[in-house]
Design an enzyme around this catalytic site. Structure first.
Site, short mmCIF file in Angstrom:
data_model
loop_
_atom_site.label_atom_id
_atom_site.label_comp_id
_atom_site.label_asym_id
_atom_site.label_seq_id
_atom_site.Cartn_x
_atom_site.Cartn_y
_atom_site.Cartn_z
N CYS A 144 0.82 -1.21 0.00
CA CYS A 144 0.00 0.00 0.00
C CYS A 144 0.86 1.26 0.00
O CYS A 144 0.35 2.36 0.25
CB CYS A 144 -0.94 -0.02 1.21
SG CYS A 144 -1.93 -1.53 1.33
N LYS A 210 -7.92 0.00 11.06
CA LYS A 210 -7.93 -1.12 10.11
C LYS A 210 -6.88 -2.13 10.55
O LYS A 210 -5.69 -1.83 10.61
CB LYS A 210 -7.59 -0.61 8.71
CG LYS A 210 -7.46 -1.73 7.68
CD LYS A 210 -7.22 -1.19 6.29
CE LYS A 210 -7.05 -2.31 5.29
NZ LYS A 210 -6.84 -1.81 3.94
N LYS A 268 -12.44 -1.72 10.85
CA LYS A 268 -12.43 -2.76 9.83
C LYS A 268 -11.44 -3.84 10.21
O LYS A 268 -10.31 -3.51 10.60
CB LYS A 268 -11.99 -2.11 8.52
CG LYS A 268 -11.74 -3.09 7.39
CD LYS A 268 -11.13 -2.37 6.24
CE LYS A 268 -10.80 -3.38 5.16
NZ LYS A 268 -10.22 -2.80 3.99
C1 PBG Z 1 -6.68 -2.15 0.31
C2 PBG Z 1 -7.92 -2.67 0.90
C3 PBG Z 1 -8.18 -3.96 1.40
C4 PBG Z 1 -9.52 -3.98 1.75
C5 PBG Z 1 -10.05 -2.72 1.50
N1 PBG Z 1 -9.04 -1.91 0.99
C6 PBG Z 1 -7.33 -5.16 1.49
C7 PBG Z 1 -6.07 -5.12 2.21
O1 PBG Z 1 -5.79 -4.26 3.04
O2 PBG Z 1 -5.27 -6.02 1.92
C8 PBG Z 1 -10.25 -5.18 2.27
C9 PBG Z 1 -11.70 -5.21 1.98
C10 PBG Z 1 -12.34 -6.53 2.17
O3 PBG Z 1 -11.69 -7.53 2.55
O4 PBG Z 1 -13.56 -6.60 1.95
N2 PBG Z 1 -5.84 -1.46 1.16
ZN ZN Z 2 -3.84 -1.04 0.10
#
Ligand code: PBG
Ligand code: ZN
Length: 343
Positions: A144, A210, A268
């Site tokens: 990311c 998150k 999340k």
């Molecule tokens: C990307 C992102 C992710 C999700 C939302 N934005 C995946 C991750 O962090 O690897 C996950 C969403 C989901 O699992 O429904 N940064």
């Molecule tokens: Zn990401």
């Protein structure tokens, strides 16, 4: 006979047999008087996946009932969602351009997210359009953030890249930008960039809490965004996403995001973290969103398909857990089946 018949005046009737809690549960009608309700569709946000190409509507294998949509079909995707009264959508994109270290296709004005925002705002002016702001679907390594030559995460360079992504989404007309990269300072960087470009009305929804979760698997499958092996680079996202074993640090993150200028805080995943939803809610006056993620979605589908539970009952029970915890906005893949599962 016990109870009333025995004595004329009963003092302190707050115990069995006079007190019987089943009275308020006895009929569906009585229960409904006191039960919390599943939030109406206006409180929901449907995450959807936009891909390059034309005339594409392809079911995502790991997320039955969810699809990849090309830009020319996003209205077809969203029309039934709007018809059910769902208040917002959250767009995820991909690219057919060459991915690079900084994820530059993510801030291409002709990218599929930017195009889909324009199309959707024109077709459904009343729909609130949100965008995920991250780089992982656009970087060559799936992180990311850009990597330094030694493979380490370049946090501050990521903030610059993420600001460009957020600006391109805001310029396309996104109502809400939602950075999910979990870089330090990303909210301040994006808020500043928005302000400097006169996007005063664009909302900033921080994926503030998150967690580095095993529940993102189906999503990474759908997005092709899993971290790839690079010498010296991390093999997972634990170095930037919050540790689920360190709730105090996660709460500090949400407090910082509020200070940096977030309009909405998000927790999340949702269902494994209802304690965190309640804890964030207790510490802020901002709205709190919960993201019911891909793994939580696919888990219930798999259970129902195996015949081990009823999907409608599972979805309703788990949704109410989010409401009890204090969720204001539910971001969930169930939103496109609201009438069938939640109404
Ligand atoms: C990307 C992102 C992710 C999700 C939302 N934005 C995946 C991750 O962090 O690897 C996950 C969403 C989901 O699992 O429904 N940064
Ligand atoms: Zn990401």
């Amino acid at each position: 006979m016990t109870g009333w018949a025995k004595s004329r005046y009963t003092i302190g009737m707050n115990a069995y047999p006079e007190l019987r809690l089943r009275r308020v549960r006895r009929t569906a009608g009585i229960r409904a008087l006191f039960d919390l309700e599943i939030p109406g569709p206006a409180k929901w946000c449907w995450p959807m996946f936009v891909v390059p190409g034309t005339s594409i509507k392809e079911e995502i294998a790991s997320m039955p009932g969810q699809f990849h949509w090309s830009v020319d079909r996003v209205c077809e995707a969203v029309e039934p969602v709007v018809r059910q009264g769902i208040g917002s959508v959250l767009l995820f994109g991909q690219t057919d351009r060459t991915k690079d270290n900084g994820g530059s296709p993510a801030w291409d004005d002709r990218g599929v997210v930017q195009q889909a925002v324009r199309v959707l705002k024109r077709a459904f002016p009343g729909l609130t359009v949100m965008t995920d702001v991250c780089l992982c679907a656009y970087t060559s390594h799936g992180h990311c953030a850009p990597l330094r030559p030694d493979g380490s995460i370049d946090n501050d360079a990521a903030c610059d890249c993420l600001s460009k992504v957020a600006l391109s989404h805001a310029a396309a007309g996104a109502d809400v930008v939602a950075p999910s990269a979990m870089m330090d300072g990303q909210i301040a960087a994006i808020r500043t960039a928005l302000a400097e470009n006169a996007f005063d009305d664009t909302l900033l929804m921080a994926y503030s809490t998150k967690f580095a979760s095993a529940c993102y698997g189906p999503f990474r499958d759908a997005e092709g965004s899993a971290p790839q092996p690079v010498p010296g680079a991390p093999t997972d996202r634990k170095g930037y996403q919050a540790s689920f074993a360190n709730p105090r640090n996660a709460l500090l993150e949400s407090a910082l995001d509020e200070q940096e200028g977030a309009d909405i805080l998000m927790v999340k995943p949702a269902l494994f973290y209802t304690d965190m939803i309640a804890a964030v809610k207790a510490r802020t006056l901002l709205p709190v969103a919960a993201y019911n993620v891909s793994g939580e979605y696919s888990m219930l589908i798999a259970t129902a398909r195996a015949g081990w539970g009823d999907l409608r009952e599972l979805v309703r029970e788990s949704t109410l857990a989010l409401t009890r915890a204090g969720t204001d906005l539910i971001i969930s893949y169930w939103a496109n089946r609201y009438d069938e599962l939640l109404a």
